[in-house]
Each structure stands twice: as structure tokens, then as C-alpha cells.
Design a protein around this motif. Structure first.
Motif, PDB file in Angstrom:
ATOM      1  N   THR A   1       0.830  -1.134  -0.019  1.00 21.28           N
ATOM      2  CA  THR A   1      -0.097   0.085  -0.025  1.00 21.28           C
ATOM      3  C   THR A   1       0.991   1.406   0.055  1.00 21.28           C
ATOM      4  O   THR A   1       0.830   2.339  -0.690  1.00 21.28           O
ATOM      5  CB  THR A   1      -0.970   0.024   1.098  1.00 21.28           C
ATOM      6  OG1 THR A   1      -1.832  -1.044   1.135  1.00 21.28           O
ATOM      7  CG2 THR A   1      -1.837   1.179   1.095  1.00 21.28           C
TER       8      THR A   1
ATOM      9  N   THR B   1      -3.378   6.551   3.790  1.00 25.06           N
ATOM     10  CA  THR B   1      -2.449   5.297   3.515  1.00 25.06           C
ATOM     11  C   THR B   1      -2.271   4.683   4.860  1.00 25.06           C
ATOM     12  O   THR B   1      -2.135   3.531   4.928  1.00 25.06           O
ATOM     13  CB  THR B   1      -0.929   5.852   3.249  1.00 25.06           C
ATOM     14  OG1 THR B   1      -1.297   6.481   1.935  1.00 25.06           O
ATOM     15  CG2 THR B   1      -0.049   4.748   2.812  1.00 25.06           C
TER      16      THR B   1
ATOM     17  N   ASN C   1       2.233   1.615  -3.479  1.00 25.25           N
ATOM     18  CA  ASN C   1       1.508   2.555  -4.371  1.00 25.25           C
ATOM     19  C   ASN C   1       1.207   4.009  -4.227  1.00 25.25           C
ATOM     20  O   ASN C   1       1.245   4.727  -5.140  1.00 25.25           O
ATOM     21  CB  ASN C   1       0.027   1.727  -4.096  1.00 25.25           C
ATOM     22  CG  ASN C   1      -0.095   0.345  -4.617  1.00 25.25           C
ATOM     23  OD1 ASN C   1       0.859   0.009  -5.169  1.00 25.25           O
ATOM     24  ND2 ASN C   1      -1.054  -0.457  -4.097  1.00 25.25           N
ATOM     25  N   TRP C   2       1.279   4.277  -2.879  1.00 26.44           N
ATOM     26  CA  TRP C   2       1.046   5.702  -2.610  1.00 26.44           C
ATOM     27  C   TRP C   2       2.397   6.455  -3.099  1.00 26.44           C
ATOM     28  O   TRP C   2       2.475   7.561  -3.484  1.00 26.44           O
ATOM     29  CB  TRP C   2       1.076   5.907  -0.924  1.00 26.44           C
ATOM     30  CG  TRP C   2       1.011   7.228  -0.417  1.00 26.44           C
ATOM     31  CD1 TRP C   2       0.115   8.100  -0.584  1.00 26.44           C
ATOM     32  CD2 TRP C   2       2.151   8.073  -0.119  1.00 26.44           C
ATOM     33  NE1 TRP C   2       0.458   9.503  -0.056  1.00 26.44           N
ATOM     34  CE2 TRP C   2       1.575   9.480   0.267  1.00 26.44           C
ATOM     35  CE3 TRP C   2       3.528   7.787   0.266  1.00 26.44           C
ATOM     36  CZ2 TRP C   2       2.588  10.377   0.814  1.00 26.44           C
ATOM     37  CZ3 TRP C   2       4.400   8.744   1.007  1.00 26.44           C
ATOM     38  CH2 TRP C   2       3.908  10.061   1.214  1.00 26.44           C
TER      39      TRP C   2
ATOM     40  N   LYS D   1      -5.320   2.751   5.716  1.00 22.98           N
ATOM     41  CA  LYS D   1      -5.310   1.452   4.699  1.00 22.98           C
ATOM     42  C   LYS D   1      -4.597   0.145   5.426  1.00 22.98           C
ATOM     43  O   LYS D   1      -4.793  -0.927   5.225  1.00 22.98           O
ATOM     44  CB  LYS D   1      -5.154   1.635   3.414  1.00 22.98           C
ATOM     45  CG  LYS D   1      -6.139   2.532   2.763  1.00 22.98           C
ATOM     46  CD  LYS D   1      -5.779   2.639   1.377  1.00 22.98           C
ATOM     47  CE  LYS D   1      -6.597   3.907   0.591  1.00 22.98           C
ATOM     48  NZ  LYS D   1      -6.057   4.191  -0.886  1.00 22.98           N
ATOM     49  N   ASN D   2      -3.257   0.782   6.074  1.00 16.67           N
ATOM     50  CA  ASN D   2      -2.588  -0.315   6.423  1.00 16.67           C
ATOM     51  C   ASN D   2      -2.915  -0.812   8.021  1.00 16.67           C
ATOM     52  O   ASN D   2      -2.073  -1.898   8.648  1.00 16.67           O
ATOM     53  CB  ASN D   2      -1.250   0.213   6.624  1.00 16.67           C
ATOM     54  CG  ASN D   2      -0.514   0.221   5.338  1.00 16.67           C
ATOM     55  OD1 ASN D   2       0.263  -0.694   5.333  1.00 16.67           O
ATOM     56  ND2 ASN D   2      -0.405   1.370   4.527  1.00 16.67           N
TER      57      ASN D   2
END
Length: 484
Positions: free
Chosen positions: A26, A188, A29-30, A191-192
Motif C-alpha cells: 500500500t 495510507t 502504491n502511494w 489502509k494499513n
């Protein structure tokens, strides 16, 4: 196996074949959505936030003591839950053994009688406090607050670099760093599913209360003052725990009780979370020139009228000359095999070790046994012949004051630099809170990063910075890493 081959340095984000590790997907991707100038701008925002809050440290040894803002890198270090569980168990085991060692050397000294550690290494240690002998504390905990410095080798295995049991610092950077991540990387981070760290002050307070065996104790944080390198942290923890921040002159001893001077009259103190070294606690029995401590404090402590955390005399257990024996402590006191292992260490007090060290100074890292903060080290491969020769003379003048270790290839983590994202060496300092019935860890702790290209020194006093440490809680139903 520890390996100083730079071509095999472990990359926290990428596997050996260049693939993104699952825990970092993730974040990767950021990062692909950010240009270098955007990351630099985020780092500048972080610096501005630290500046506004006064998140600083003091550098010693310069012509004048210099206060600096701690550098923060916006790219976090991520630890998967299964990996964190192992680290948590290893640090817990290690602190249990170290507390057992401290109790033992101030009571029966069984480990010395068993010939597992030389008597002179303990009793001649500068941090050993003979007046602590046979003193029974309310609990058998000496190191209430600890920091364990960890590094990874080229295969990704963790090693303990050193133990910090006196006045370990860095939790304020850990918490303030997380606040920056929440502000600048909120989506972010969410999401983690990252475990929190902001409950550390409440856990610290609970730890102190549990060790006092008092229902509603009065706690103070004792600071040496604003010129101390960690003064910001002293103020931060006192504020977050809701307890007074005091100097030595704010306290006095009467009839073996410790009292705080207040505008409404004296207030009895039950627990002192001290952030000053042993030598300065009480000028009547330690350094007579100290103006930082409290006259009579040790008499009050010995009478059981006040708790001091960490206990005086705790420093003997984190001396670098004691460090090589911790694995034996774990086996001796706990009957267990060590989960985390030590870095190979040569003790210059031993003739054979001294001969080896002197013959390999250009390849080793040599440290003062009583050193801290990255000061007073020799990094052989990065030192000139003149620097090595000067350090050789220091060792020969007092061999027992030095230890040596291999030059370690600390793992690297992607870091924002002026030239773009680049690998920089890191370590990890989990914080451990010890009570009679439980041991708690902050979720991940503090990641320190050597911001200079090629540098292996992560200490802020030597040009290092900090990163937020994310412990993911996916698939971690049994991985409560920060206590209850």
C-alpha cells in the motif's frame, strides 16, 4: 549470520529479487503517485510541525550546546504483525532476564557463584551501587522503562545491538511522528490498519502505579532541566500523564518522606520517574557537587518511602561490558533459549580479545563501555590511520573501558532525500514497560535513520533522524503489542 558485505544489505521494502514486500504494498502504491518535490515538501511540513511544537534535542560537545529540531522522514518503516510478535516476545524475554539479573546481583549473586559472569565485571562496574545490596523494593522490578536497540543482518534476522535501562529516551519522537503520519499520510495509514502508539503515556503511568503497590500514588517527573538533550520528552510525558514536571529544587526530604513544594503547601511524593543519572540524584551520597538532585533522597528511598523509576544501580545491566552475558542470563534465570541474539562482541578487558581488537581496528566498531548517544566511537572502515592510531592509544590506556563489534550492515529503508528516494540505514528501539504481572511494549517503537549517505550512525546527535514505525494488525488477532 551477521555480514558486513554491502552488496547483501537487507532492504526493508524490497525482496532480493526486487519485489515489493507484502507489508509495504500500500505504501509503495502511494509513493508511485508522489514526485520527489512533493515528498520533500511533506518533509518540510513535518519539520515545521516539529518546530512549532518544539520537538527538539540538544547536541553536546560543540563550542556551545546547540538545540536542534529532530529530522523526520515522511516514509515510514513497516513491520508485519507476525514479525512484530516475535520481536515483542524477544524483548519481553530479555527484560525479564535483565530484571532478574539486577535483583540477583543486589542479593545472593547466584549467577556469579555459578561462574557464568566474572565477579569483577559486576562489582567493579562504575554503575554498580553497593548500597543497593539487600534492599528489597516493593516489587522485584528495577528497570521499569527500557529501550532495546535492534538491527537486522543481511538475511533479515534481528539482533540486539544494546540495552537501554537507565533513562531511555525517544518515545516523544515516536508519538509525535505518528501524529505527523496521521496528518500527512492519513488515508495510507488507515489502509494499513496500523496499531496505535498514542496510549504510551497512559501505559507508562499504569506501569509506575503497579510497581508502587499504592492505590492512588502521587507521581512526579524529575528533570535535570531544559539544557538536557531530552528535555522536550520530559515535558511531553509529564503533560500527557497529567503529573508535575519538577526539578531537584522543587523537592525536599523530611522524616524520610519526599515532598513537593506547592502554592498550597507540601505534597507527599510517592513515585519519582527520574530522567537524571544516578550520580546526580542525591549530593549527600553521590556526587557532592550535584545541584540537580535532592539531598536525602537515597535515605528516603532505602526506607521505602518513595519509588524511583528506574531504580538506582540499574545501569550496571546495560553496560556494554555486561551485554555479552545476557544470553546466559536468559538461560540461567528463565530456563529458556534466547529469542533475540547478541552481536558478536570482544571485551578489551580480556587479553585475547584485546589482542584481536588491536590487530583489526580498521575493520571493527569500538565503543566505550559506558558510552551512549553515538559519542566516543571508532568506526574502523571509515576512520583515517591517524584516527585509528589515536583510538589505539585510548584503548591501551584503559582496556576495560572498551568493547568492539563487527562493522554491521544495518538494514535499509527507502528515505526521502534531495535527490529522490534512496536507501538509508536504520535501527529500531522498542520501548518496554515492566510491571510485576505484565510487560507491555509500544507498538513498534522508534525507528532511527542515518540520513547521511553511507552512514551507519543513526543517533540524532550524529546527524540521524527518525521515521514513524507502522506495525500492521492484519492477521494479528493474538498480537496485542501495546498492553491492555
Amino acid at each position: 549470520m551477521l555480514n558486513d558485505n554491502a552488496t547483501s544489505i537487507f532492504d526493508e521494502m524490497h525482496s532480493a529479487d526486487g519485489q515489493i514486500r507484502p507489508a509495504y504494498q500500500t505504501l509503495a502504491n502511494w509513493l508511485t503517485q508522489k514526485r520527489t518535490h512533493e515528498l520533500i515538501a511533506l518533509n518540510q511540513k513535518a519539520l515545521a510541525l516539529f518546530y512549532r511544537k518544539g520537538v527538539s534535542f540538544t547536541v553536546y560537545g560543540e563550542s556551545q550546546q546547540t538545540e536542534r529540531i529532530i529530522p523526520f522522514d515522511i516514509i515510514p518503516r513497516i513491520i508485519a504483525s507476525r514479525e512484530w510478535n516475535m520481536l515483542q516476545n524477544g524483548c519481553t524475554q530479555r527484560i525479564r532476564a535483565l530484571n532478574a539479573f539486577l535483583y540477583d546481583i543486589y542479593h545472593k549473586r547466584d549467577i556469579i557463584r555459578a561462574n557464568l559472569i566474572p565477579e569483577a565485571v559486576v562489582l567493579q562496574n562504575p554503575c554498580y551501587q553497593p548500597w543497593m545490596m539487600n534492599l528489597d523494593l516493593p516489587t522485584a522490578i528495577y528497570a521499569h522503562v527500557s529501550g532495546i536497540d535492534l538491527i537486522r543482518d543481511n538475511d533479515g534476522e534481528y539482533y540486539v545491538l544494546e540495552d537501554n535501562l537507565r533513562t531511555p529516551s525517544g518515545v516523544s519522537y515516536m508519538i509525535e511522528g505518528r501524529l505527523i503520519s496521521q496528518r500527512l499520510l492519513g488515508d495510507t495509514l488507515d489502509k494499513n490498519k496500523v496499531l496505535p502508539v498514542d496510549n504510551y503515556p497512559s501505559l507508562l503511568k499504569s506501569c509506575l502505579v503497579e510497581n508502587s503497590q499504592i492505590d492512588d500514588p502521587f507521581i512526579v517527573v524529575l528533570t535535570p532541566g531544559r539544557y538536557n538533550s531530552a528535555y522536550y520528552e520530559h515535558t511531553f510525558l509529564a503533560r500527557e500523564m497529567g503529573v508535575p514536571l519538577v526539578h531537584g529544587y522543587d523537592l525536599y526530604v523530611e522524616n524520610n518522606g519526599v515532598y513537593l513544594r506547592t502554592t498550597s503547601g507540601p505534597k507527599r511524593v510517592d513515585i519519582i520517574y527520574r530522567r537524571i543519572d544516578d550520580d546526580f540524584l542525591d549530593p549527600l551520597v553521590m556526587n557532592p557537587n550535584s545541584v540537580l538532585g535532592v539531598p536525602g533522597l537515597m535515605a528516603a528511598y532505602r526506607s521505602g518511602q518513595v519509588i524511583i523509576a528506574n531504580a538506582p544501580g540499574t545501569g550496571v545491566a546495560d553496560d556494554k561490558s555486561i551485554y555479552p552475558y545476557v544470553n546466559e542470563m536468559i538461560k540461567f534465570y528463565l530456563g529458556e533459549q534466547p529469542i533475540l541474539h547478541n552481536v558478536p562482541t570482544w571485551l578489551c578487558r580480556d587479553k585475547a580479545d584485546l589482542d584481536y581488537v588491536l590487530a583489526h581496528l580498521d575493520t571493527l566498531v569500538v565503543k566505550e563501555a559506558q558510552g551512549s548517544g553515538g559519542y566516543g566511537m571508532l568506526i574502523g572502515p571509515k576512520s583515517s590511520k591517524a584516527e585509528i592510531a589515536a583510538y589505539r592509544a585510548r584503548i591501551l590506556a584503559d582496556p576495560a573501558a572498551f568493547i568492539a563489534q563487527p562493522t554491521l550492515a544495518l538494514s535499509t529503508c527507502p528515505t526521502c532525500t534531495e535527490e529522490g528516494i534512496a536507501p538509508r540505514h536504520i535501527d529500531l528501539r522498542p520501548f518496554v514497560l515492566s510491571s510485576p504481572d505484565k510487560i507491555r511494549l509500544s507498538a513498534g517503537g522508534l525507528t532511527r535513520v542515518a540520513l547521511r549517505d553511507g552512514s551507519l550512525v543513526v543517533n540524532s546527535s550524529q546527524g540521524g533522524g527518525v521515521k514513524d514505525t507502522w506495525v500492521t494488525q492484519e492477521n494479528s488477532a493474538n498480537s496485542v503489542g501495546q498492553g491492555e
